[in-house]
Scaffold this motif. Structure first.
Motif, PDB file in Angstrom:
ATOM      1  N   GLN A 109       0.920  43.152  -9.293  1.00  0.00           N
ATOM      2  CA  GLN A 109       1.527  42.711 -10.549  1.00  0.00           C
ATOM      3  C   GLN A 109       1.582  43.841 -11.561  1.00  0.00           C
ATOM      4  O   GLN A 109       2.556  43.979 -12.294  1.00  0.00           O
ATOM      5  CB  GLN A 109       0.744  41.542 -11.148  1.00  0.00           C
TER       6      GLN A 109
ATOM      7  N   LEU B 112       5.370  35.303 -12.301  1.00  0.00           N
ATOM      8  CA  LEU B 112       4.131  34.552 -12.161  1.00  0.00           C
ATOM      9  C   LEU B 112       3.676  33.966 -13.494  1.00  0.00           C
ATOM     10  O   LEU B 112       3.105  32.884 -13.534  1.00  0.00           O
ATOM     11  CB  LEU B 112       3.037  35.423 -11.555  1.00  0.00           C
ATOM     12  N   ALA B 113       3.939  34.660 -14.582  1.00  0.00           N
ATOM     13  CA  ALA B 113       3.525  34.176 -15.894  1.00  0.00           C
ATOM     14  C   ALA B 113       4.473  33.133 -16.469  1.00  0.00           C
ATOM     15  O   ALA B 113       4.045  32.217 -17.162  1.00  0.00           O
ATOM     16  CB  ALA B 113       3.407  35.343 -16.874  1.00  0.00           C
TER      17      ALA B 113
ATOM     18  N   HIS C 111       5.076  26.852 -11.894  1.00  0.00           N
ATOM     19  CA  HIS C 111       4.088  27.031 -10.834  1.00  0.00           C
ATOM     20  C   HIS C 111       4.684  26.694  -9.476  1.00  0.00           C
ATOM     21  O   HIS C 111       4.513  27.420  -8.518  1.00  0.00           O
ATOM     22  CB  HIS C 111       2.879  26.138 -11.149  1.00  0.00           C
TER      23      HIS C 111
ATOM     24  N   TRP D 155       7.281  29.556  -7.463  1.00  0.00           N
ATOM     25  CA  TRP D 155       6.780  30.635  -6.623  1.00  0.00           C
ATOM     26  C   TRP D 155       5.749  30.145  -5.640  1.00  0.00           C
ATOM     27  O   TRP D 155       5.584  30.689  -4.572  1.00  0.00           O
ATOM     28  CB  TRP D 155       6.282  31.810  -7.448  1.00  0.00           C
ATOM     29  N   ARG D 156       5.045  29.086  -5.958  1.00  0.00           N
ATOM     30  CA  ARG D 156       4.069  28.525  -5.014  1.00  0.00           C
ATOM     31  C   ARG D 156       4.786  28.035  -3.771  1.00  0.00           C
ATOM     32  O   ARG D 156       4.335  28.255  -2.651  1.00  0.00           O
ATOM     33  CB  ARG D 156       3.291  27.399  -5.688  1.00  0.00           C
TER      34      ARG D 156
ATOM     35  N   CYS E 252      -1.247  33.424 -11.992  1.00  0.00           N
ATOM     36  CA  CYS E 252      -0.321  33.175 -13.111  1.00  0.00           C
ATOM     37  C   CYS E 252      -0.918  33.690 -14.412  1.00  0.00           C
ATOM     38  O   CYS E 252      -0.225  34.332 -15.214  1.00  0.00           O
ATOM     39  CB  CYS E 252      -0.030  31.676 -13.249  1.00  0.00           C
TER      40      CYS E 252
ATOM     41  N   GLY F 263      -0.583  37.308 -14.630  1.00  0.00           N
ATOM     42  CA  GLY F 263       0.768  37.708 -15.011  1.00  0.00           C
ATOM     43  C   GLY F 263       0.923  37.757 -16.519  1.00  0.00           C
ATOM     44  O   GLY F 263       1.533  38.670 -17.067  1.00  0.00           O
TER      45      GLY F 263
END
Length: 186
Positions: free
Chosen positions: A94, A104-105, A109, A112-113, A153, A156
């Motif tokens: 990252q 990710l930030a 959720h 990307w999960r 996350c 990020g």
């Protein structure tokens, strides 16, 4: 795909990796096409949207992370080092890739999960690293595989706002260590 299409796709992906790592999600598709020395139409034939291109880049990063975790698991090193080292490797990825940290930030959720679970083995391999560390008694027994994406996350967000990611990671890793203390809620 034809040989030229395969070459063009590879050029686009490499150009996109560099552009998004430097500029993050502000990168424009035209910038990627220019870096790849292909027309914008060629870019859109391979990746119809910017989201499709970003997803491909994130999956690539997650595949590489999954391979790194697998290598640690296969080496059968100290369970704490396998778990903590895998998280630290993700943190370093990252740090070197602004778009990855932003996704990710900022992205939901589940976005990307689901990519990690559907298209790579990252979630399963991190769960295995966690379980091994728990069996060895070095990670708190109430930690769950679902905690790992939340940590990443959060990282990020930290990487976006300041460079004290190492402090954040040490706090997180200390939170994962097995100790007498209050159980986690939930």
């Amino acid at each position: 795909m034809r040989a030229d299409a395969v070459r063009n796709r590879a050029k686009i992906v490499e150009a996109a990796k560099a552009a998004f790592a430097e500029r993050g999600l502000e990168t424009q598709m035209e910038d990627v096409a220019r870096r790849a020395c292909v027309g914008v139409g060629t870019l859109y034939r391979h990746f119809p949207t910017k989201d499709a291109l970003v997803r491909a880049l994130i999956i690539d990063k997650m595949e590489r992370q999954a391979e790194a975790v697998k290598a640690r698991l296969d080496a059968d090193e100290d369970p704490w080092e396998t778990f903590a080292g895998s998280l630290l490797h993700g943190a370093e990825q990252q740090l070197g890739d602004r778009a990855l940290a932003q996704v990710l930030a900022q992205q939901p959720h589940s976005t990307w999960r689901s990519a990690a679970e559907e298209d790579t083995q990252l979630a399963a391999r991190m769960a295995e690293a966690l379980e091994r560390a728990q069996r060895a008694g070095v990670v708190r027994p109430d930690a769950r595989p679902d905690d790992i994406p939340l940590v990443m996350c959060g990282l990020g967000a930290v990487v976006q706002n300041e460079r004290s990611w190492e402090r954040y990671m040490r706090l997180v890793l200390d939170g994962f260590r097995a100790r007498d203390g209050d159980p986690l809620p939930g």
